[in-house]
Every structure is written in structure tokens, then in C-alpha cells.
Design an enzyme around this catalytic site. Structure first.
Site, PDB file in Angstrom:
ATOM      1  N   TYR A 155       0.831  -1.201   0.000  1.00  0.00           N
ATOM      2  CA  TYR A 155       0.000   0.000   0.000  1.00  0.00           C
ATOM      3  C   TYR A 155       0.872   1.261   0.000  1.00  0.00           C
ATOM      4  CZ  TYR A 155      -3.296   3.559   1.521  1.00  0.00           C
ATOM      5  OH  TYR A 155      -4.045   4.692   1.600  1.00  0.00           O
ATOM      6  N   TRP A 171       1.184   5.629  -2.033  1.00  0.00           N
ATOM      7  CA  TRP A 171       0.876   6.492  -3.170  1.00  0.00           C
ATOM      8  C   TRP A 171       1.887   6.348  -4.304  1.00  0.00           C
ATOM      9  CZ3 TRP A 171      -2.485  11.015  -3.873  1.00  0.00           C
ATOM     10  CH2 TRP A 171      -3.567  11.027  -2.976  1.00  0.00           C
TER      11      TRP A 171
END
Length: 789
Positions: free
Chosen positions: A130, A132
Site C-alpha cells: 500500500y 501512493w
């Protein structure tokens, strides 16, 4: 190696006439566009793009590509080299590393991946990964990793996200798929034109709205909100932090006890019912289950009326103010906004459900300027723009493994293999994880209770991390593969909810031996003997050419044309038409609910859900319910830890990305993350502005720099997220020297329904630090040793 002080950037508005300069390049990240200047092959300056009305200063952090924390070549943890993967006495996070060649590292990765698959099966490999990462359409760190692992036999992924996991699971039960709500969120220009009041639970913090998933071309939210205020729209800010609403809105600041927003909404709802101000016609036609929530609010279920006086006892907000606000909301066009942070608490589903319930009672859902919105401000594009078409992407392939874990349960998975848990009506089992491979993210930022996560990361046999910098996650790896930054490779940006296409040319050469992640997997593909299942025999340049041709074809259907890719990379960002500039959430449903039903079991708004009720969860019943957090001011834990900790996204970076950069460092206090403390709380503890303080609870301790301000309410401290975790393993509580709040947050979930993170339900105490102040070592590389192989 370039020292940090050797390069400093300043954000300046540059004319795109400079684009004729071969040393100036338009670039883009999740926080928007910029103009990069290069001198002698080195980055010399980042300027803002002249077409961006409110540019982000996060670009100033890009000097950290030359920082001391940069990973220059592959490395392997010494204990892993000496004892092998099955040695159980691991020392991840503390061990020194051994620099190795790329061939050695890739051979080892391939051999270990084959060994673990053969011995334990593909379900023993976790690659939730996980984070960005980069904003580019092609160089997607998680996507490439998952595509490669799918091609080699599969892996266990994670499901959901840390930002709004409770909403992702809950909202489909009551109104429909959550990402569609974000895409179709009511535009602020419609609020300015038709609205009269905006009631914000958690504010609309513009520091969060610097970023947008996949990138943003223009930051317009500030101007949109100011336009509302100039049009006479009144703003109400329920938040412990005044600056969650910008000063230009002149918002009324109401300071609730953190975690009490659901109670306030219930006090408002009770007033609507008691004074017959709720819209029974709307409730009858567009919702199901109001009779049940009404009985609960009126106290017919538990002999506790959820009236304004009760809400005052929970929240500290005056009962008279709650009652008057309910009348004001019912008498005019009112938008209810609930920040994403409110659902990152224990029982975080409840403020979401109560937001919808309250908006339905007002009867304004689907009307311009009214209704509700979740997560405004958490992404710059929400309520400001949308993409006109589906952008091209690289498929992650078909994963043969169908198992997954909820995103915030990684420590539970590692510490409890084979254990069972409940999730959205299912009883599931954690896999026995033997390999963790992380790319494009930093769980030692995103996750909670980092000391527990440190313990959890000792359990796998092998941990592989692809990283740009020596973050705490990289230090917990056995094999570290250095990755290029977005400035060191070619791509293009087209945001998930944006209409601007931005070039991302390679600006500087790769630092050290860093490689594009795609090229790493191409080399592994050769070693794994899977033919070209990952690469399809194409280079990254060939993939980009194909994706750009797909983009050109897509845009041609919109009546526009795009240049060839080489010309585009040398040019400027391209803006397409906004497909829905006058969007109003659920307007079609409002106009004709029979023809345009919601994607819920009833086709209507489910104020009571038979499905959720049937799960039998006491931590998420069948309608919005008041469930006070376990760590709650006035409870047992508060006797020792009387301050509520709130941790939010800072202005200075995207989560933990490029924390070593100039802008991020400029706001630190003596090198540490700032913590906001109310003057009365500071005075009671002998703390002055600029002091180094220690925040602590039973889970850990962190050092931070005190900012004494009346912008934070009493009995609450606010510590920004994203400071790179810097534990002192010689300290008895492994004290963090840098100010990472997730050392202090608990690792419990929102509920059994969504298993979301609940970081905002944490209590702490704070004291002035005495004695020598330890050095911050977050940006120092780990120790290295030479080992003859």
C-alpha cells in the site's frame, strides 16, 4: 554524495516561455505540476507552473533526490546473508547492510521467490504494497510488482485503503459504491450558486487538498471555497483544529471533543424530529428504515434520548447551539461535509452513516447546494473536476490467488497466521506469510502502533523492499532494491479525477545504481523462466508509446487531438473539457428514484440495513449508533493519558514522501516534527514554544517540537503525520526521536464490518523533555559492512 545543504530550491512562478530552454522541463507529481530547471545534468530549481492558481510547495522537497538517505545500490541485511532466511532470530530494523551487485541481488530474489513458492505455496507471499508511489500512468510501483507476481504464480494482496477504508465498505450498503460518490461529488460552484450553509465535520483542510490521486493540473479548491463565502454561504467548522477551515471562509469554529461528531449529528437529528423539521416526504420516497433510527434517536430503544443536551454531554458543544444549528440547517439550503479523518476512528462507520441520515432528514440530497459529501478536501479533485474518459493503464494481470487481507490488518496477519477474523459479513483466515514484498509505500508511516509493526516484521522469512530512500520500511528489509525517482524516468500524468494531461520527461539521470522498477522485473522475468508474461517483450519506451497512442485515440473521440509522444514530452500540459462541471450528487436519483435506483438492496438510501443488521456486529449495528471510543476523555485510560492525540496530513509533504526535502525540513522544530499544544495545556506542564517535548502512552514515546497555539482546542494535541520513523532501539520504549505519531496510535480496527484503521482514537500525555536531546538519525543511511562472498 551531495550534502543536503548543497542544493536549495525556491518555488517561483515561471513563464512557460522558459520552455524554449532545453534545460527547463514541465514535470508532475500527485501534488501538481511544476517546472524543473537543470544545470550540468543536476536539478537546480523547481518552479511552479504559471497555470496553477494555488501551487503546492511540496515540489521544494525534490532536492532530496540527492539527500543522504538515498539508496545508491542493492543491499542485503547482514544477518540474512550470514544465517539465511529460515534463521528465526532476526534483527530487522537494526542490522547493518551489505552492499551487493545487481546480479547478486536479483539472483537471490529469484531463488528465494522460487523456494518459498515451492515450500509454502503462493498464499505465503504478501504483496499488498500500500502507498501512493509515483503519479505516472506507466511507472506504477505496486502495479508492476503485482503484475510480476501474478505472472509467476500469484500472491496475497490487500483490499481497501488507509484513507477511507470504512467508507469503501460501509457506503455500498447504504447509498452505493464510494468511489462513484467521489467522482460525482457536488461541485463547489453549485454550492456557491445555490447553497446557503456548509456544515463541516472535520473541516475542509486545504493542506490535504494539495494532492490528488494520480495528479492534478490546477489547484482550484481554495478559489472555489472563497467564491462560496463571497456568495454569502455560511461555513460551520466542527473540528479541534481552527485551521481545518481557511481564514477566508470566516467559519464559525465549534470545538467538539474528538470522536463525538456522531453524537452531535444525533443531537441535530433529534431536534429536527422534536420540532417537526424533518422532511417526511423525502424520507418516505427515497429511504428505507427511518422508523428504526427515529426510535433509536428518541430513546425508545435504550431509554436514552439522543437530544441536544445528551449531545452536549458527549461533545462539549452547547445544547442551545446544537438546537439552533438544526433549525438553521432545516430553513435553508445546507451541505453537510464530513472529512475522511472522522472515519479513521473506532467505530468510524458511524459518523458516515449519521451524515447520510442527517442529510436525508433535511430532504436536500440530490438538490444543488444541499445534501452531503464525504472526504471533501482529502483530494484536490473531489468536487472540483473529473476526467472526461478512462485513461490508459498497464494491467496487473490475473492473480491466481483469490485470498486477500483488509489493508490495515498487516500486523495482525504477520503475528497471527491461521487466525480468524470477521470482515463485511465473512469469517476469514489470515494466511501464513513467509515473504513480504513492498514497493511504492511506507507502512512504517501509514500503519498504527509502529512498535507492534516492528515485532510483526520480524516474522516473515524474507522481506524485499523496492525504495528510493532508506526509510524505516527499507531498514526492515532483507533485500533492498534501489528505485529511480519520478525525475529519473519518463512517464505522463493523467489524474484519476482530473482533466489535465501533463508530461513527465526524464529530467536527471538515475542516482547511483537506481533502476526503474519495470526494468527490475524484466531482469527477474528472465531469471524466473516465464518467457515474456510480464513484459510482453516490450521495453518501457515501447509501453509508453502504446499507451500514448491509446490516449490519443481516446481523446480523438472527445473531438480533440494530441501530438505525438516526443512532442508532448517537450511541451506543456494539456487541458481537456470538464465532463460534469455542474455535478450534483444523486441528482438523477432525486429526479426519478424508480428509473435511477441506487445500487443498494432496496434501490434507496438505507438508513437501516437489513444486510448489516444480519451480520450481528455489536460494533456496527444495522443503523447509525453512538458507540464511544475505548480511549475517550473521561474514561479509564484518560486518568493516565488525559490528552487526545489527533494526527493529520501536513502541508509540507504527501504522507512521508521526500521528508528529507527542504520544505518538509523547514517546518520542523529543532529537526523534529511540530506538535500543536493549547496554551493552557502547555502552561499546566511547564512547556514553552519551541521546547522539545515527549509524547507518550502505554504503546510508546516520541519526541517532537512544541508549537503553542490557540488554533488547537484544550485537551487535544495535534502531531502531523509522515515524519520518518526514527526509533532508538536502545531506549526501553524504543522512543522515536523524530516525531512519528503512529508510535502512539493503537492498532485496533474501526469495526468488524470494514476492519479499517482507527488512528484518531488515541490518548496521550506530554511532558517537557529534560536532559540531552538525542540526534535525529532518520535521514542517515544504515551502517554498512563489507562481507566477502
Amino acid at each position: 554524495m551531495c550534502q543536503y545543504s548543497e542544493i536549495k530550491f525556491h518555488i517561483t512562478v515561471q513563464s512557460m516561455g522558459n520552455r524554449q530552454d532545453k534545460n527547463a522541463f514541465v514535470i508532475a507529481h500527485h501534488w501538481g505540476p511544476g517546472v524543473a530547471s537543470v544545470k550540468d545534468g543536476r536539478l537546480s530549481n523547481i518552479g511552479s507552473h504559471p497555470d496553477d492558481p494555488d501551487p503546492s510547495r511540496i515540489n521544494e522537497n525534490l532536492n532530496s533526490v540527492y539527500g543522504t538517505a538515498r539508496i545508491h545500490q542493492p543491499a542485503i541485511r547482514r544477518g540474512y546473508l550470514e544465517h539465511g532466511p529460515e534463521h528465526t532470530e532476526r534483527n530487522r530494523g537494526e542490522d547493518p547492510f551489505v552492499p551487493v551487485s545487481w546480479d547478486y541481488a536479483l539472483d537471490l530474489v529469484c531463488a528465494e521467490l522460487k523456494r518459498i513458492r515451492a515450500k509454502y505455496g503462493s498464499k505465503s507471499i504478501f504483496a499488498g504494497s500500500y502507498g501512493w508511489a509515483s503519479a505516472g500512468r506507466f511507472h506504477h510501483a505496486q502495479g508492476h510488482l503485482k503484475r510480476f507476481l501474478s505472472a509467476t504464480g500469484g500472491f496475497v494482496p490487500s483490499k481497501g485503503n488507509y484513507s477511507y477504508n470504512a467508507a469503501l465498505v460501509l457506503m455500498p450498503h447504504i447509498v452505493g459504491e464510494f468511489f462513484e460518490q467521489l467522482k460525482l461529488a457536488t461541485r463547489w460552484q453549485m454550492v456557491a450558486k445555490h447553497g446557503r450553509m456548509v456544515v463541516m465535520f472535520g473541516g475542509i483542510p486545504l493542506r490535504n487538498a494539495q494532492v490528488a490521486s494520480g495528479g492534478i493540473g490546477r489547484h482550484t479548491l481554495r478559489d472555489d471555497l472563497i467564491a462560496c463565502a463571497r456568495a454569502g454561504v455560511k461555513f460551520i467548522n466542527f473540528s479541534p483544529l481552527r485551521t481545518d477551515a481557511i481564514e477566508a471562509l470566516d467559519a464559525e469554529w465549534l470545538q467538539p471533543r474528538p470522536g463525538s461528531d456522531t453524537a452531535i449529528m444525533m443531537g441535530l437529528a433529534h431536534t429536527l424530529i422534536r420540532e417537526n423539521l424533518h422532511d417526511l416526504v423525502f424520507l418516505d420516497r427515497y429511504t428505507v428504515g427511518f422508523d428504526k433510527i427515529q426510535s433509536y434517536l428518541m430513546g425508545e430503544v435504550d431509554d436514552v434520548a439522543k437530544d441536544a443536551d445528551w449531545a452536549e454531554a458527549q461533545s462539549g458543544i452547547s445544547a442551545d447551539r446544537i438546537r439552533q444549528l438544526a433549525r438553521d440547517m432545516a430553513s435553508q439550503r445546507t451541505m453537510i461535509c464530513t472529512a475522511a479523518g472522522l472515519q479513521r476512528t473506532e467505530y468510524g462507520e458511524q459518523p458516515l452513516w449519521m451524515t447520510v441520515t442527517l442529510a436525508a432528514m433535511l430532504g436536500q440530497i440530490g438538490i444543488a447546494g444541499g445534501g452531503f459529501g464525504i472526504a471533501y478536501g482529502s483530494d484536490s479533485a473531489i468536487g472540483t473536476s473529473d476526467r472526461p474518459a478512462r485513461w490508459p493503464f498497464v494491467s496487473q494481470g490475473e492473480n491466481p490467488v483469490k485470498d486477500y487481507i483488509p489493508v490495515a490488518t498487516i500486523a495482525d496477519m504477520l503475528l497471527n497466521p491461521g487466525g480468524t477474523y470477521e470482515y463485511n459479513g465473512e469469517t476469514r483466515t489470515y494466511p501464513d506469510t513467509r515473504m513480504v514484498w513492498w514497493a511504492g509505500g511506507n507502512p512504517f508511516h501509514a500503519h498504527q502502533d509502529l512498535n507492534r509493526l516492528h515485532q510483526a516484521f520480524q516474522t516473515p522469512e524474507t522481506v524485499i523492499v523496492n525504495e528510493i530512500n532508506w526509510t524505516a520500511t527499507a531498514r526492515h528489509a532483507d533485500i533492498v532494491l534501489p528505485s529511480t525517482s519520478p525525475l529519473e524516468r519518463t512517464d505522463f500524468v493523467a489524474g484519476s479525477r482530473d482533466r489535465v494531461i501533463i508530461p513527465m520527461p526524464q529530467v536527471i539521470p538515475p542516482i547511483g545504481e537506481a533502476r526503474d522498477e519495470y526494468d527490475i522485473y524484466v531482469e527477474l522475468e528472465k531469471r524466473y523462466d516465464i518467457g515474456t508474461k510480464f513484459s510482453e517483450g516490450k521495453s518501457s519506451a515501447e509501453w509508453l508509446d502504446e499507451m500514448w497512442e491509446e490516449m490519443r485515440e481516446t481523446v480523438s473521440t472527445l473531438g480533440r487531438s494530441l501530438p505525438d509522444f516526443e512532442t508532448f514530452l517537450e511541451g506543456d500540459m494539456i487541458t481537456l473539457d470538464d465532463p460534469t462541471p455542474n455535478a450534483v450528487l444523486y441528482s438523477d436519483f432525486r429526479q426519478n428514484p424508480e428509473k435511477n435506483p441506487l445500487e443498494t438492496p432496496s434501490g434507496k438510501i438505507e438508513l437501516f440495513s437489513d444486510v448489516i443488521s444480519g451480520f450481528g456486529y455489536d460494533d456496527c449495528p444495522g443503523h447509525a449508533t453512538w458507540l464511544p471510543p475505548r480511549e475517550w476523555l473521561g474514561g479509564e485510560v484518560a486518568k493516565d493519558f488525559p490528552l487526545h492525540l489527533v494526527s493529520g496530513q501536513p502541508e509540507t509533504r504527501l504522507h512521508s514522501q521526500f521528508d528529507e526535502g527542504a520544505f518538509s525540513r523547514s517546518r520542523k522544530i529543532k529537526g523534529r516534527e511540530p506538535v500543536l499544544i493549547n496554551p493552557k495545556d502547555a502552561a499546566a506542564r511547564g512547556i514553552s514554544d519551541g521546547d522539545i517535548v515527549c509524547l507518550f502512552n502505554d504503546r510508546g514515546e516520541v519526541l517532537a517540537g512544541a508549537i503553542i497555539t490557540e488554533d488547537i482546542m484544550e485537551n487535544v494535541v495535534f502531531l502531523w503525520t509522515g515524519a520518518w520513523h526514527d526509533p532508538d532501539y536502545e531506549h526501553f520504549k524504543q522512543r522515536d526521536r523524530h516525531g512519528n505519531p503512529n508510535v502512539l496510535t493503537h492498532d485496533r480496527r474501526t469495526s468488524r464490518l470494514s476492519q479499517g484503521p482507527a488512528a484518531h482514537s488515541a490518548l496521550v500525555e506530554v511532558r517537557k523533555h529534560t536532559g540531552p536531546v538525542p540526534d535525529v538519525r532518520a535521514f542517515d543511511p544504515p551502517p554498512f559492512v563489507d562481507v566477502s562472498r
